[in-house]
Design a protein around this motif. Structure first.
Motif, PDB file in Angstrom:
ATOM      1  N   ALA A 265     -33.927  36.402  21.426  1.00 64.28           N
ATOM      2  CA  ALA A 265     -35.237  35.811  20.631  1.00 64.28           C
ATOM      3  C   ALA A 265     -35.916  36.811  19.845  1.00 64.28           C
ATOM      4  O   ALA A 265     -36.473  36.212  18.729  1.00 64.28           O
ATOM      5  CB  ALA A 265     -36.076  35.395  21.830  1.00 64.28           C
ATOM      6  N   LEU A 266     -35.745  38.064  19.933  1.00 66.47           N
ATOM      7  CA  LEU A 266     -36.385  38.897  19.108  1.00 66.47           C
ATOM      8  C   LEU A 266     -35.486  39.152  17.801  1.00 66.47           C
ATOM      9  O   LEU A 266     -36.022  39.149  16.794  1.00 66.47           O
ATOM     10  CB  LEU A 266     -36.252  40.421  19.671  1.00 66.47           C
ATOM     11  N   THR A 267     -34.381  38.820  17.883  1.00 68.93           N
ATOM     12  CA  THR A 267     -33.170  38.680  16.541  1.00 68.93           C
ATOM     13  C   THR A 267     -33.811  37.400  15.694  1.00 68.93           C
ATOM     14  O   THR A 267     -34.146  37.317  14.278  1.00 68.93           O
ATOM     15  CB  THR A 267     -32.098  38.830  16.667  1.00 68.93           C
ATOM     16  N   ASP A 268     -34.060  36.410  16.235  1.00 62.86           N
ATOM     17  CA  ASP A 268     -34.531  35.121  15.656  1.00 62.86           C
ATOM     18  C   ASP A 268     -36.026  35.289  14.835  1.00 62.86           C
ATOM     19  O   ASP A 268     -35.959  34.946  14.060  1.00 62.86           O
ATOM     20  CB  ASP A 268     -34.682  34.099  16.595  1.00 62.86           C
ATOM     21  N   PHE A 269     -36.891  35.922  15.846  1.00 58.24           N
ATOM     22  CA  PHE A 269     -38.111  36.390  15.351  1.00 58.24           C
ATOM     23  C   PHE A 269     -38.006  37.318  14.100  1.00 58.24           C
ATOM     24  O   PHE A 269     -38.905  37.119  13.028  1.00 58.24           O
ATOM     25  CB  PHE A 269     -39.104  36.809  16.326  1.00 58.24           C
ATOM     26  N   ALA A 270     -37.248  38.133  14.147  1.00 63.84           N
ATOM     27  CA  ALA A 270     -36.988  39.096  12.972  1.00 63.84           C
ATOM     28  C   ALA A 270     -36.726  38.095  11.460  1.00 63.84           C
ATOM     29  O   ALA A 270     -37.148  38.774  10.439  1.00 63.84           O
ATOM     30  CB  ALA A 270     -35.866  40.048  13.165  1.00 63.84           C
ATOM     31  N   VAL A 271     -35.785  37.211  11.726  1.00 64.24           N
ATOM     32  CA  VAL A 271     -35.487  36.485  10.412  1.00 64.24           C
ATOM     33  C   VAL A 271     -36.872  35.712  10.248  1.00 64.24           C
ATOM     34  O   VAL A 271     -37.077  35.651   8.915  1.00 64.24           O
ATOM     35  CB  VAL A 271     -34.433  35.361  10.965  1.00 64.24           C
ATOM     36  N   TRP A 272     -37.542  35.076  10.801  1.00 71.84           N
ATOM     37  CA  TRP A 272     -38.836  34.549  10.500  1.00 71.84           C
ATOM     38  C   TRP A 272     -39.875  35.218   9.755  1.00 71.84           C
ATOM     39  O   TRP A 272     -40.316  35.067   9.018  1.00 71.84           O
ATOM     40  CB  TRP A 272     -39.473  33.751  11.915  1.00 71.84           C
ATOM     41  N   ARG A 273     -39.933  36.622  10.539  1.00 73.87           N
ATOM     42  CA  ARG A 273     -40.723  37.514   9.955  1.00 73.87           C
ATOM     43  C   ARG A 273     -40.146  37.969   8.474  1.00 73.87           C
ATOM     44  O   ARG A 273     -41.055  38.058   7.245  1.00 73.87           O
ATOM     45  CB  ARG A 273     -40.929  38.728  10.685  1.00 73.87           C
ATOM     46  N   ALA A 274     -39.023  38.273   8.193  1.00 71.16           N
ATOM     47  CA  ALA A 274     -38.439  38.400   6.925  1.00 71.16           C
ATOM     48  C   ALA A 274     -38.774  37.424   5.983  1.00 71.16           C
ATOM     49  O   ALA A 274     -38.970  37.786   4.576  1.00 71.16           O
ATOM     50  CB  ALA A 274     -37.076  38.661   7.212  1.00 71.16           C
ATOM     51  N   LEU A 275     -38.525  36.269   6.301  1.00 73.75           N
ATOM     52  CA  LEU A 275     -38.911  35.069   5.467  1.00 73.75           C
ATOM     53  C   LEU A 275     -40.459  35.102   5.149  1.00 73.75           C
ATOM     54  O   LEU A 275     -40.621  34.692   3.965  1.00 73.75           O
ATOM     55  CB  LEU A 275     -38.310  33.769   6.076  1.00 73.75           C
ATOM     56  N   ARG A 276     -41.140  35.382   6.052  1.00 75.22           N
ATOM     57  CA  ARG A 276     -42.639  35.167   5.837  1.00 75.22           C
ATOM     58  C   ARG A 276     -43.160  36.304   4.901  1.00 75.22           C
ATOM     59  O   ARG A 276     -44.138  36.090   3.813  1.00 75.22           O
ATOM     60  CB  ARG A 276     -43.478  35.194   7.037  1.00 75.22           C
ATOM     61  N   MET A 277     -42.384  37.382   4.745  1.00 73.72           N
ATOM     62  CA  MET A 277     -42.777  38.634   3.766  1.00 73.72           C
ATOM     63  C   MET A 277     -42.449  38.601   2.473  1.00 73.72           C
ATOM     64  O   MET A 277     -42.633  39.361   1.616  1.00 73.72           O
ATOM     65  CB  MET A 277     -42.285  39.801   4.777  1.00 73.72           C
ATOM     66  N   ARG A 278     -41.462  37.827   2.264  1.00 68.45           N
ATOM     67  CA  ARG A 278     -40.829  37.499   0.837  1.00 68.45           C
ATOM     68  C   ARG A 278     -41.977  37.478  -0.314  1.00 68.45           C
ATOM     69  O   ARG A 278     -43.146  36.916   0.045  1.00 68.45           O
ATOM     70  CB  ARG A 278     -39.939  36.295   0.841  1.00 68.45           C
ATOM     71  N   ALA A 279     -41.669  37.676  -1.532  1.00 64.28           N
ATOM     72  CA  ALA A 279     -42.629  37.409  -2.440  1.00 64.28           C
ATOM     73  C   ALA A 279     -42.899  36.093  -2.597  1.00 64.28           C
ATOM     74  O   ALA A 279     -41.664  35.363  -2.681  1.00 64.28           O
ATOM     75  CB  ALA A 279     -41.803  38.028  -3.916  1.00 64.28           C
ATOM     76  N   GLY A 280     -44.119  35.584  -2.607  1.00 56.90           N
ATOM     77  CA  GLY A 280     -44.227  34.153  -2.704  1.00 56.90           C
ATOM     78  C   GLY A 280     -44.321  33.411  -1.382  1.00 56.90           C
ATOM     79  O   GLY A 280     -44.863  32.056  -1.111  1.00 56.90           O
ATOM     80  N   GLY A 281     -44.245  34.169  -0.615  1.00 55.43           N
ATOM     81  CA  GLY A 281     -44.183  33.769   0.900  1.00 55.43           C
ATOM     82  C   GLY A 281     -45.614  33.790   1.177  1.00 55.43           C
ATOM     83  O   GLY A 281     -46.649  34.183   0.724  1.00 55.43           O
ATOM     84  N   PRO A 282     -45.941  33.675   2.633  1.00 53.39           N
ATOM     85  CA  PRO A 282     -47.144  33.416   3.164  1.00 53.39           C
ATOM     86  C   PRO A 282     -47.992  34.976   3.616  1.00 53.39           C
ATOM     87  O   PRO A 282     -48.873  34.969   3.152  1.00 53.39           O
ATOM     88  CB  PRO A 282     -47.036  32.950   4.628  1.00 53.39           C
ATOM     89  N   GLU A 283     -46.975  35.922   3.582  1.00 55.36           N
ATOM     90  CA  GLU A 283     -47.613  37.150   4.012  1.00 55.36           C
ATOM     91  C   GLU A 283     -46.821  38.254   3.214  1.00 55.36           C
ATOM     92  O   GLU A 283     -46.035  39.097   3.749  1.00 55.36           O
ATOM     93  CB  GLU A 283     -47.377  37.758   5.388  1.00 55.36           C
ATOM     94  N   PRO A 284     -46.652  38.165   1.662  1.00 57.68           N
ATOM     95  CA  PRO A 284     -45.791  38.929   1.144  1.00 57.68           C
ATOM     96  C   PRO A 284     -46.154  40.561   1.203  1.00 57.68           C
ATOM     97  O   PRO A 284     -47.328  41.077   1.129  1.00 57.68           O
ATOM     98  CB  PRO A 284     -46.133  38.687  -0.402  1.00 57.68           C
ATOM     99  N   LEU A 285     -44.861  41.112   1.412  1.00 53.22           N
ATOM    100  CA  LEU A 285     -45.121  42.819   1.809  1.00 53.22           C
ATOM    101  C   LEU A 285     -43.966  43.450   1.780  1.00 53.22           C
ATOM    102  O   LEU A 285     -42.637  43.028   2.589  1.00 53.22           O
ATOM    103  CB  LEU A 285     -45.649  42.936   3.306  1.00 53.22           C
ATOM    104  N   GLY A 286     -43.729  44.159   0.807  1.00 56.48           N
ATOM    105  CA  GLY A 286     -42.541  44.978   0.400  1.00 56.48           C
ATOM    106  C   GLY A 286     -42.254  46.224   1.356  1.00 56.48           C
ATOM    107  O   GLY A 286     -43.452  46.694   1.760  1.00 56.48           O
ATOM    108  N   MET A 287     -41.112  46.775   1.376  1.00 56.61           N
ATOM    109  CA  MET A 287     -40.762  47.794   2.191  1.00 56.61           C
ATOM    110  C   MET A 287     -41.448  49.206   1.611  1.00 56.61           C
ATOM    111  O   MET A 287     -42.069  49.853   2.445  1.00 56.61           O
ATOM    112  CB  MET A 287     -39.226  48.017   2.322  1.00 56.61           C
ATOM    113  N   ALA A 288     -41.656  49.234   0.396  1.00 57.06           N
ATOM    114  CA  ALA A 288     -42.453  50.325  -0.017  1.00 57.06           C
ATOM    115  C   ALA A 288     -43.962  50.301   0.337  1.00 57.06           C
ATOM    116  O   ALA A 288     -44.619  51.261   0.242  1.00 57.06           O
ATOM    117  CB  ALA A 288     -42.634  50.195  -1.502  1.00 57.06           C
TER     118      ALA A 288
END
Length: 614
Positions: A265-288
């Motif tokens: 379940a944690l691995t599935d959630f990690a995928v969801w978070r990575a998608l939300r953080m993309r540029a143009g996504g709901p919560e854009p946030l780069g590693m930098a």
């Protein structure tokens, strides 16, 4: 995952060190952020690619994935994996790409393995020639991760890695693409087997000739018995703590065992978070934006509060440099005076990381440090702004992943304690200074009566040479073992783990013993005081190269002193005669690593060929 509590004022030492790091890093950090800003795009990174380039990128994808990719609307995740099935810690990653791709599809996205990075096991190579490739494998991993991500068709990154050099290498590589979101995905520790304390006892018995090889092998197999990370608190598990406390890994995910429903379940959630953080996504946030000066300082605090691996006085420095941030051993030392030791996990105690997790784990630890003003709460994490989001523990609520507040009390204060009742008032990591140079020593597992050693030097140029003296009975006395020409430029700075049983036996016999070396000890550095990473190293003209047998050395952990009791005039007149190091460059792939040895920076600068001493 919210908190209505007023923020606790920062501890003054935390504030002072952070301000100094920010000022020291001003120019290099600004240059890094300018580069990351120049790489950002508002939409999918593959959008607008040449048709031939795009076709190459998804030629082997299933037809439905191709349809999604052609539309250039939905995100594509890049997986950088350190899977192999020789490392017990990494064996569970075999099927992670399948799971990640399936989860991404359910969310309307796609995922691809961008590339693999090497992952070597220090437990296999300890004491053998392959160990001379170990430290620089970190730089290779960083470069391999950069190669994987250079295709520029990924909108977020999932990094699959756990062990010693693998996580630091992945961080360094991913930070070169810090305009992208990055989520680190752990696999968890193996279940508890033979206790680490019993394992160490059998090792000492074998070194004394009290048990045979079959008994030793049986003990080792009982300790290392299945899939997952080794359960002692060495560099691999210190890596997991760092990724969590620095906000790159889901809260409470570090020490959940492989193959469990919660792990999946944690691995599935990690995928969801990575998608939300993309540029143009709901919560854009780069590693930098996640790894900044405050996050790096939080990492140091976590290392100190848990008695983590000394290897991170190299790795964390190198990771910080990859983000344009400059830290040094003075920062570690000053924070160590203010940060209490809250955990006792082997080699600092008898418990393993499963016991630590059961006692309250990372959620309890982070909550305690936040309440004491010993962590920066105002940081970005993969869950959004605020480290309070990590003072929690994951669980399955009717099969659905959820988080709840971390326990307010430790379930076992012999393993994990509150700030109000720590195991010690300091973090147990000291910086040493003196005419032998600068070094670090981990004192959290060293009893107070062993922290001062004043004894004559026994000078050798390999751990095998010291082992031979032990077999000859020549070490039944007080002494300081000086093991030199073990630095990054000499032979790649292998860990000198084979010395631990020998020195431990002699200390148990009542002798005052210590180690001084320009090499490394294992992330499981233990009960014998060891001044390690001595810098400058012998091959670079460091004073350690001019020590002679019988010279008196004072190693005072509490006072932070590493002194060779030889007059400056005499020391200046001595010549350093380096041994023949040519064998360090031949066989077992060492020829390929000459570039790294020649260009390695000082230990205090991260011992990296990628950054040198810039």
């Amino acid at each position: 995952m919210s908190s209505d509590a007023l923020p606790t004022p920062l501890h003054p030492v935390l504030d002072l060190v952070t301000r100094r790091v920010i000022e020291r890093s001003r120019d290099s950090r600004a240059a890094y952020l300018r580069t990351m800003a120049s790489l950002r795009k508002p939409g999918p990174y593959r959008a607008g690619m040449g048709c031939a380039n795009a076709a190459h990128a998804f030629a082997a994808m299933p037809e439905q994935d191709k349809l999604v990719l052609r539309q250039e609307r939905e995100p594509n995740l890049g997986i950088v994996t350190a899977y192999n099935d020789m490392l017990s810690a990494h064996q569970p990653y075999e099927h992670y790409p399948e799971q990640i791709r399936a989860t991404a599809r359910q969310l309307g996205a796609t995922a691809q393995v961008a590339g693999g990075v090497p992952a070597m096991c220090d437990g296999v190579t300890q004491g053998y020639e392959g160990m001379e490739l170990s430290l620089f494998s970190r730089d290779v991993i960083a470069m391999a991760a950069a190669v994987a991500l250079s295709h520029n068709v990924f909108d977020s990154v999932l990094c699959l890695g756990i062990c010693d050099k693998i996580v630091p290498g992945l961080v360094i590589g991913a930070l070169q693409f810090g305009h992208l979101p990055a989520v680190f995905v752990p696999a968890g520790p193996m279940t508890s087997g033979l206790s680490n304390d019993d394992k160490a006892r059998v090792r000492q018995q074998y070194a004394q000739g009290l048990v045979d090889r079959q008994a030793l092998l049986a003990a080792e197999e009982a300790a290392y018995h299945g899939a997952g990370t080794c359960t002692f608190y060495g560099t691999a598990n210190s890596n997991q703590m760092l990724m969590e406390i620095m906000g790159l890994q889901l809260p409470g995910s570090s020490f959940v065992n492989p193959g469990t429903p919660l792990r999946q379940a944690l691995t599935d959630f990690a995928v969801w978070r990575a998608l939300r953080m993309r540029a143009g996504g709901p919560e854009p946030l780069g590693m930098a934006e996640v790894i900044d000066e405050k996050a790096i300082v939080n990492g140091i605090v976590g290392l100190l509060a848990t008695g983590g691996s000394t290897n991170h006085t190299l790795h964390l420095v190198a990771m910080a440099r990859a983000a344009g941030i400059r830290i040094d051993w003075d920062d570690f030392a000053e924070l160590s005076e203010a940060v209490p030791l809250l955990a006792r996990v082997y080699p600092n105690g008898k418990a393993d990381v499963n016991h630590f997790h059961a006692a309250g784990g990372m959620g309890f630890l982070i909550a305690q440090l936040l309440q004491a003003g010993l962590l920066h709460a105002d940081v970005n994490t993969i869950l959004g702004h605020g480290l309070h989001r990590f003072a929690v523990e994951p669980w399955l609520d009717n099969g659905q992943l959820a988080w709840r507040a971390a326990p307010q009390a430790s379930a076992d204060e012999s393993v994990l304690r509150p700030v109000a009742a720590p195991f010690s008032a300091d973090g147990g990591l000291k910086r040493l200074r003196g005419n032998l140079g600068r070094a670090v020593v981990k004192t959290s597992a060293v009893k107070p009566e062993h922290r001062l050693v004043h004894a004559p030097a026994v000078v050798v140029e390999s751990q095998q040479a010291l082992a031979e003296l032990y077999k000859q009975g020549a070490l039944e006395r007080d002494f300081v073992a000086v093991v030199r020409f073990q630095g990054p430029q000499a032979n790649g700075m292998p860990e000198l783990h084979k010395l631990t049983p020998i020195l431990g036996i002699l200390q148990d016999k009542g002798f005052k013993v210590a180690l001084v070396t320009d090499g490394r000890m294992s992330g499981a550095s233990g009960k014998v005081p060891a001044a390690i990473h001595v810098s400058p190293e012998a091959v670079s003209g460091g004073a350690i190269a001019r020590v002679q047998d019988g010279d008196m050395i004072r190693l005072d952990c509490d006072a932070g002193l590493l002194e060779l009791e030889v007059a400056d005039t005499e020391l200046g007149q001595r010549t350093a005669s380096a041994p023949d190091l040519s064998a360090n460059g031949h066989g077992y792939g060492r020829e390929l690593f000459g570039l790294f040895r020649r260009n390695a920076g000082l230990a205090e600068n991260g011992a990296s060929a990628l950054f040198g001493n810039d």
